[in-house]
Design a protein around this motif. Structure first.
Motif, short mmCIF file in Angstrom:
data_model
loop_
_atom_site.label_atom_id
_atom_site.label_comp_id
_atom_site.label_asym_id
_atom_site.label_seq_id
_atom_site.Cartn_x
_atom_site.Cartn_y
_atom_site.Cartn_z
N LYS A 30 0.83 -1.22 0.00
CA LYS A 30 0.00 0.00 0.00
C LYS A 30 0.86 1.27 0.00
O LYS A 30 0.35 2.36 -0.18
N VAL A 31 2.17 1.12 0.25
CA VAL A 31 3.05 2.27 0.40
C VAL A 31 3.57 2.72 -0.96
O VAL A 31 4.12 1.93 -1.72
N GLN A 32 3.39 4.01 -1.26
CA GLN A 32 3.90 4.58 -2.51
C GLN A 32 5.28 5.19 -2.28
O GLN A 32 6.20 4.98 -3.06
N GLU A 33 5.42 5.97 -1.21
CA GLU A 33 6.71 6.58 -0.89
C GLU A 33 6.70 7.08 0.54
O GLU A 33 5.66 7.19 1.18
N LEU A 86 0.40 6.72 0.74
CA LEU A 86 -0.22 5.42 0.53
C LEU A 86 -1.16 5.44 -0.66
O LEU A 86 -1.76 6.48 -0.97
N ASN A 87 -1.31 4.29 -1.27
CA ASN A 87 -2.37 4.07 -2.25
C ASN A 87 -3.41 3.20 -1.56
O ASN A 87 -3.17 2.02 -1.32
N VAL A 88 -4.56 3.80 -1.24
CA VAL A 88 -5.59 3.10 -0.49
C VAL A 88 -6.93 3.34 -1.17
O VAL A 88 -7.31 4.49 -1.40
N ALA A 89 -7.62 2.26 -1.49
CA ALA A 89 -8.96 2.35 -2.08
C ALA A 89 -8.97 3.30 -3.28
O ALA A 89 -9.81 4.18 -3.39
N ILE A 93 -3.22 9.02 -0.29
CA ILE A 93 -3.42 9.72 0.98
C ILE A 93 -2.11 9.64 1.76
O ILE A 93 -1.37 8.67 1.63
N GLY A 94 -1.82 10.67 2.53
CA GLY A 94 -0.60 10.68 3.34
C GLY A 94 -0.93 10.56 4.81
O GLY A 94 -1.93 11.13 5.27
N ILE A 95 -0.11 9.80 5.53
CA ILE A 95 -0.29 9.70 6.98
C ILE A 95 0.97 10.20 7.66
O ILE A 95 2.08 9.91 7.24
N ASP A 141 -4.89 -2.44 9.66
CA ASP A 141 -5.57 -2.54 8.37
C ASP A 141 -5.77 -1.10 7.91
O ASP A 141 -6.79 -0.48 8.20
N ILE A 142 -4.78 -0.58 7.23
CA ILE A 142 -4.77 0.84 6.87
C ILE A 142 -5.92 1.19 5.93
O ILE A 142 -6.46 2.28 5.99
N GLU A 143 -6.32 0.24 5.11
CA GLU A 143 -7.44 0.49 4.20
C GLU A 143 -8.73 0.68 4.98
O GLU A 143 -9.49 1.61 4.74
N LYS A 144 -8.97 -0.18 5.96
CA LYS A 144 -10.17 -0.04 6.80
C LYS A 144 -10.15 1.27 7.58
O LYS A 144 -11.15 1.96 7.70
N LEU A 145 -8.98 1.61 8.09
CA LEU A 145 -8.86 2.84 8.87
C LEU A 145 -9.12 4.07 8.01
O LEU A 145 -9.89 4.95 8.37
N LEU A 146 -8.49 4.12 6.85
CA LEU A 146 -8.58 5.33 6.02
C LEU A 146 -9.84 5.41 5.17
O LEU A 146 -10.10 6.44 4.57
N THR A 147 -10.63 4.35 5.14
CA THR A 147 -11.90 4.43 4.42
C THR A 147 -13.08 4.40 5.38
O THR A 147 -14.22 4.29 4.97
N SER A 148 -12.80 4.55 6.67
CA SER A 148 -13.88 4.58 7.66
C SER A 148 -14.69 5.87 7.50
O SER A 148 -14.29 6.78 6.80
#
Length: 161
Positions: A30-33, A86-89, A93-95, A141-148
């Motif tokens: 999921k990590v882009q950079e 990150l590339n999520v869904a 997005i950046g964290i 689960d970064i996808e679940k977190l960031l798409t909540s």
């Protein structure tokens, strides 16, 4: 020993980052950079954990500070503060995290299910707990977190007016 029946707990490679005193791992795919923290453009009427947006090579990227989201005290922004892109869904997005330590490989035997805390603590974002030598790594689960639901605001914040 308790066996994990859920195939989502199969092993894999994880990027390990720190928030406060804890280590977290997210799926490396999921990590882009990884980049240093730069100034962000604030967006009005967003929750405090949404720091704003940055322009990353033509893409507007919302920046979420997980230290604020997880209520880990007052964050400081210095030369050690890191943003994981990150590339999520199907979104970028950046964290913001305290630091990135390494990339680890875990096999399914090193991953335990997340403990149940009842209603006092929301553990739906925790995939499991990874053990590596003496380290305990919270696998998020970064996808679940960031798409909540509360993160939908990040989506709206990044939309052009």
């Amino acid at each position: 020993m308790e066996q994990i029946k859920n195939s989502s707990h199969a092993g894999g490679e994880y990027l390990v980052f720190t928030l406060g005193q804890e280590e977290y791992g997210i799926d490396i795919l999921k990590v882009q950079e990884i980049r240093g923290y730069d100034q962000v453009t604030g967006i009005a009427n967003t929750p405090s954990f949404i720091k704003g947006v940055i322009n990353l090579r033509g893409t507007i990227v919302p920046i979420v500070d997980l230290r604020i989201k997880f209520a880990l005290g007052e964050p400081s922004y210095d030369q050690f503060t890191v943003v994981i892109i990150l590339n999520v869904a199907k979104r970028v997005i950046g964290i913001v995290v305290d630091g990135v330590s390494d990339v680890i490989t875990l096999v399914s035997e090193q991953i335990r299910p997340a403990p149940e805390f009842g209603v006092t603590l929301n553990t739906e974002y925790i995939q499991g707990l990874g053990t590596l030598d003496e380290r305990m790594i919270i696998l998020a689960d970064i996808e679940k977190l960031l798409t909540s639901q509360d993160m939908q605001l990040a989506e709206e914040a990044a939309e052009p007016a």
